[in-house]
Design a protein around this motif. Structure first.
Motif, PDB file in Angstrom:
ATOM      1  N   ARG A  69      -7.937  -5.185 -60.715  1.00 18.24           N
ATOM      2  CA  ARG A  69      -6.799  -4.275 -60.790  1.00 18.24           C
ATOM      3  C   ARG A  69      -5.516  -5.049 -61.102  1.00 18.24           C
ATOM      4  O   ARG A  69      -5.295  -6.138 -60.586  1.00 18.24           O
ATOM      5  CB  ARG A  69      -6.641  -3.512 -59.478  1.00 18.24           C
ATOM      6  CG  ARG A  69      -7.808  -2.609 -59.140  1.00 18.24           C
ATOM      7  CD  ARG A  69      -7.441  -1.654 -58.031  1.00 18.24           C
ATOM      8  NE  ARG A  69      -8.594  -0.856 -57.628  1.00 18.24           N
ATOM      9  CZ  ARG A  69      -8.501   0.295 -56.967  1.00 18.24           C
ATOM     10  NH1 ARG A  69      -7.314   0.765 -56.627  1.00 18.24           N
ATOM     11  NH2 ARG A  69      -9.585   0.965 -56.630  1.00 18.24           N
ATOM     12  N   GLU A  70      -4.681  -4.434 -61.918  1.00 14.60           N
ATOM     13  CA  GLU A  70      -3.419  -5.073 -62.301  1.00 14.60           C
ATOM     14  C   GLU A  70      -2.543  -5.319 -61.082  1.00 14.60           C
ATOM     15  O   GLU A  70      -1.849  -6.334 -60.996  1.00 14.60           O
ATOM     16  CB  GLU A  70      -2.692  -4.198 -63.319  1.00 14.60           C
ATOM     17  CG  GLU A  70      -1.473  -4.835 -63.929  1.00 14.60           C
ATOM     18  CD  GLU A  70      -0.881  -4.003 -65.047  1.00 14.60           C
ATOM     19  OE1 GLU A  70      -0.231  -4.578 -65.935  1.00 14.60           O
ATOM     20  OE2 GLU A  70      -1.075  -2.763 -65.033  1.00 14.60           O
ATOM     21  N   SER A  71      -2.584  -4.423 -60.102  1.00 12.74           N
ATOM     22  CA  SER A  71      -1.724  -4.540 -58.924  1.00 12.74           C
ATOM     23  C   SER A  71      -2.093  -5.727 -58.035  1.00 12.74           C
ATOM     24  O   SER A  71      -1.275  -6.189 -57.228  1.00 12.74           O
ATOM     25  CB  SER A  71      -1.788  -3.255 -58.089  1.00 12.74           C
ATOM     26  OG  SER A  71      -3.110  -3.016 -57.620  1.00 12.74           O
ATOM     27  N   ASN A  72      -3.320  -6.247 -58.153  1.00 13.33           N
ATOM     28  CA  ASN A  72      -3.739  -7.386 -57.327  1.00 13.33           C
ATOM     29  C   ASN A  72      -3.205  -8.718 -57.841  1.00 13.33           C
ATOM     30  O   ASN A  72      -3.161  -9.703 -57.100  1.00 13.33           O
ATOM     31  CB  ASN A  72      -5.264  -7.453 -57.270  1.00 13.33           C
ATOM     32  CG  ASN A  72      -5.866  -6.429 -56.330  1.00 13.33           C
ATOM     33  OD1 ASN A  72      -5.216  -5.979 -55.390  1.00 13.33           O
ATOM     34  ND2 ASN A  72      -7.107  -6.051 -56.583  1.00 13.33           N
ATOM     35  N   HIS A  73      -2.870  -8.771 -59.130  1.00 13.19           N
ATOM     36  CA  HIS A  73      -2.351  -9.986 -59.775  1.00 13.19           C
ATOM     37  C   HIS A  73      -3.362 -11.135 -59.764  1.00 13.19           C
ATOM     38  O   HIS A  73      -2.987 -12.289 -59.973  1.00 13.19           O
ATOM     39  CB  HIS A  73      -1.051 -10.444 -59.105  1.00 13.19           C
ATOM     40  CG  HIS A  73       0.003  -9.387 -59.053  1.00 13.19           C
ATOM     41  ND1 HIS A  73       0.624  -8.884 -60.182  1.00 13.19           N
ATOM     42  CD2 HIS A  73       0.541  -8.695 -58.000  1.00 13.19           C
ATOM     43  CE1 HIS A  73       1.492  -7.956 -59.836  1.00 13.19           C
ATOM     44  NE2 HIS A  73       1.457  -7.814 -58.530  1.00 13.19           N
ATOM     45  N   VAL A 116      -8.901   2.782 -65.894  1.00 14.13           N
ATOM     46  CA  VAL A 116      -7.742   3.032 -65.030  1.00 14.13           C
ATOM     47  C   VAL A 116      -8.210   3.737 -63.763  1.00 14.13           C
ATOM     48  O   VAL A 116      -8.948   4.726 -63.834  1.00 14.13           O
ATOM     49  CB  VAL A 116      -6.685   3.922 -65.740  1.00 14.13           C
ATOM     50  CG1 VAL A 116      -5.535   4.254 -64.791  1.00 14.13           C
ATOM     51  CG2 VAL A 116      -6.165   3.236 -66.991  1.00 14.13           C
ATOM     52  N   TYR A 117      -7.817   3.202 -62.609  1.00 13.25           N
ATOM     53  CA  TYR A 117      -8.031   3.906 -61.351  1.00 13.25           C
ATOM     54  C   TYR A 117      -6.808   4.766 -61.067  1.00 13.25           C
ATOM     55  O   TYR A 117      -5.673   4.348 -61.323  1.00 13.25           O
ATOM     56  CB  TYR A 117      -8.210   2.927 -60.193  1.00 13.25           C
ATOM     57  CG  TYR A 117      -9.626   2.455 -59.984  1.00 13.25           C
ATOM     58  CD1 TYR A 117     -10.642   3.350 -59.674  1.00 13.25           C
ATOM     59  CD2 TYR A 117      -9.938   1.110 -60.079  1.00 13.25           C
ATOM     60  CE1 TYR A 117     -11.945   2.909 -59.482  1.00 13.25           C
ATOM     61  CE2 TYR A 117     -11.235   0.655 -59.879  1.00 13.25           C
ATOM     62  CZ  TYR A 117     -12.226   1.567 -59.584  1.00 13.25           C
ATOM     63  OH  TYR A 117     -13.506   1.124 -59.382  1.00 13.25           O
ATOM     64  N   ILE A 122      -1.218   7.540 -58.414  1.00 12.46           N
ATOM     65  CA  ILE A 122      -0.710   6.277 -58.944  1.00 12.46           C
ATOM     66  C   ILE A 122      -1.786   5.628 -59.807  1.00 12.46           C
ATOM     67  O   ILE A 122      -2.927   5.456 -59.363  1.00 12.46           O
ATOM     68  CB  ILE A 122      -0.288   5.323 -57.811  1.00 12.46           C
ATOM     69  CG1 ILE A 122       0.851   5.942 -56.993  1.00 12.46           C
ATOM     70  CG2 ILE A 122       0.142   3.971 -58.384  1.00 12.46           C
ATOM     71  CD1 ILE A 122       1.251   5.117 -55.798  1.00 12.46           C
ATOM     72  N   GLN A 123      -1.453   5.268 -61.025  1.00 10.57           N
ATOM     73  CA  GLN A 123      -2.403   4.635 -61.938  1.00 10.57           C
ATOM     74  C   GLN A 123      -2.409   3.123 -61.749  1.00 10.57           C
ATOM     75  O   GLN A 123      -1.360   2.508 -61.555  1.00 10.57           O
ATOM     76  CB  GLN A 123      -2.050   4.965 -63.386  1.00 10.57           C
ATOM     77  CG  GLN A 123      -2.238   6.418 -63.757  1.00 10.57           C
ATOM     78  CD  GLN A 123      -2.098   6.646 -65.247  1.00 10.57           C
ATOM     79  OE1 GLN A 123      -1.860   5.724 -66.017  1.00 10.57           O
ATOM     80  NE2 GLN A 123      -2.260   7.885 -65.672  1.00 10.57           N
ATOM     81  N   ASP A 124      -3.583   2.557 -61.767  1.00 16.43           N
ATOM     82  CA  ASP A 124      -3.740   1.102 -61.631  1.00 16.43           C
ATOM     83  C   ASP A 124      -4.748   0.652 -62.684  1.00 16.43           C
ATOM     84  O   ASP A 124      -5.935   0.955 -62.592  1.00 16.43           O
ATOM     85  CB  ASP A 124      -4.228   0.760 -60.221  1.00 16.43           C
ATOM     86  CG  ASP A 124      -3.998  -0.703 -59.871  1.00 16.43           C
ATOM     87  OD1 ASP A 124      -3.515  -1.456 -60.742  1.00 16.43           O
ATOM     88  OD2 ASP A 124      -4.299  -1.094 -58.724  1.00 16.43           O
ATOM     89  N   ARG A 125      -4.291  -0.069 -63.680  1.00 14.83           N
ATOM     90  CA  ARG A 125      -5.159  -0.475 -64.782  1.00 14.83           C
ATOM     91  C   ARG A 125      -6.132  -1.572 -64.353  1.00 14.83           C
ATOM     92  O   ARG A 125      -5.808  -2.429 -63.524  1.00 14.83           O
ATOM     93  CB  ARG A 125      -4.331  -0.991 -65.948  1.00 14.83           C
ATOM     94  CG  ARG A 125      -3.474   0.065 -66.643  1.00 14.83           C
ATOM     95  CD  ARG A 125      -2.960  -0.466 -67.968  1.00 14.83           C
ATOM     96  NE  ARG A 125      -2.246  -1.740 -67.803  1.00 14.83           N
ATOM     97  CZ  ARG A 125      -2.188  -2.686 -68.718  1.00 14.83           C
ATOM     98  NH1 ARG A 125      -2.803  -2.542 -69.874  1.00 14.83           N
ATOM     99  NH2 ARG A 125      -1.514  -3.801 -68.501  1.00 14.83           N
TER     100      ARG A 125
END
Length: 211
Positions: A69-73, A116-117, A122-125
């Motif tokens: 996930r993009e949000s995890n970096h 995308v989740y 909220i979208q998380d690529r």
């Protein structure tokens, strides 16, 4: 082999997916994409639950195609081809509080880029963090490397306060050596575990070499 999934989810959009397979270009652009694990090449997914443990695992496991996930970096899925036997089931490792930290999955589906989740609107690529070729590795070898990263993480999260650390590093090293771990792996595990949280970590590692 790919399977289309309902947009924003990890659920297949078709029935009977275990017997089906799509090419990536056959999946509509707005659908999520999943890859089938197992198969002829024995594709497996190292599925890491937290970004923290992913950082420790990355120091021990072979470089390979990785995403998350993009949000995890940071990558939380690492893909390998391996010699998975039919008797092997999903391996799950948990912390002392019974929280799931990682899974080594040999069957089922894994959502891959580009997907995308959507959670709580909220979208998380799902993005690629390492575009390496998927590596081939012996299953037992991979599992042993995963355990090294897991042990590093567990020692890190349970590292004691000042005054107890010298006894701790000697105790951990003795425990790991007595379990049959190679001395080079013991040093590597403890190096990654305490570096950054113990200002005297270099002296503590010297003490291990002297034992």
């Amino acid at each position: 082999e790919y399977i289309p999934c309902i947009p924003g989810t990890k659920f297949p959009s078709i029935r009977g997916w275990p017997t089906l397979a799509y090419k990536l270009e056959e999946i509509e652009a707005n659908y999520n994409v999943a890859v089938k694990l197992g198969g002829v090449k024995s594709l497996i997914d190292l599925d890491v639950e937290t970004a923290d443990i992913a950082r420790y695992l990355a120091e021990h496991i072979p470089n390979t195609f990785a995403f998350g996930r993009e949000s995890n970096h940071v990558a939380t899925h690492y893909m390998y081809y391996s010699n998975v036997r039919e008797d092997i089931k999903t391996v799950r490792l948990k912390d002392n509080n019974n929280n799931l930290l990682l899974e080594l999955r040999c069957s089922g589906l894994t959502i891959v880029p580009p997907s995308v989740y959507i959670e709580n609107n909220i979208q998380d690529r799902i993005i690629t963090y390492n575009n390496e070729t998927i590596q081939i590795i012996d299953y037992d070898t991979l599992l042993s490397k995963i355990r090294l990263g897991f042990i590093s993480y567990e020692i890190h999260t349970n590292w004691p306060n000042k005054g107890l650390r010298q006894d701790a590093v000697l105790g951990f090293s003795a425990l790991l050596l007595n379990s049959g771990m190679a001395s080079s792996d013991v040093f590597k595990v403890l190096d990654y575990a305490i570096k950054g949280i113990d200002e005297e970590y270099q002296e503590r590692l010297k003490a291990i070499k002297g034992t």
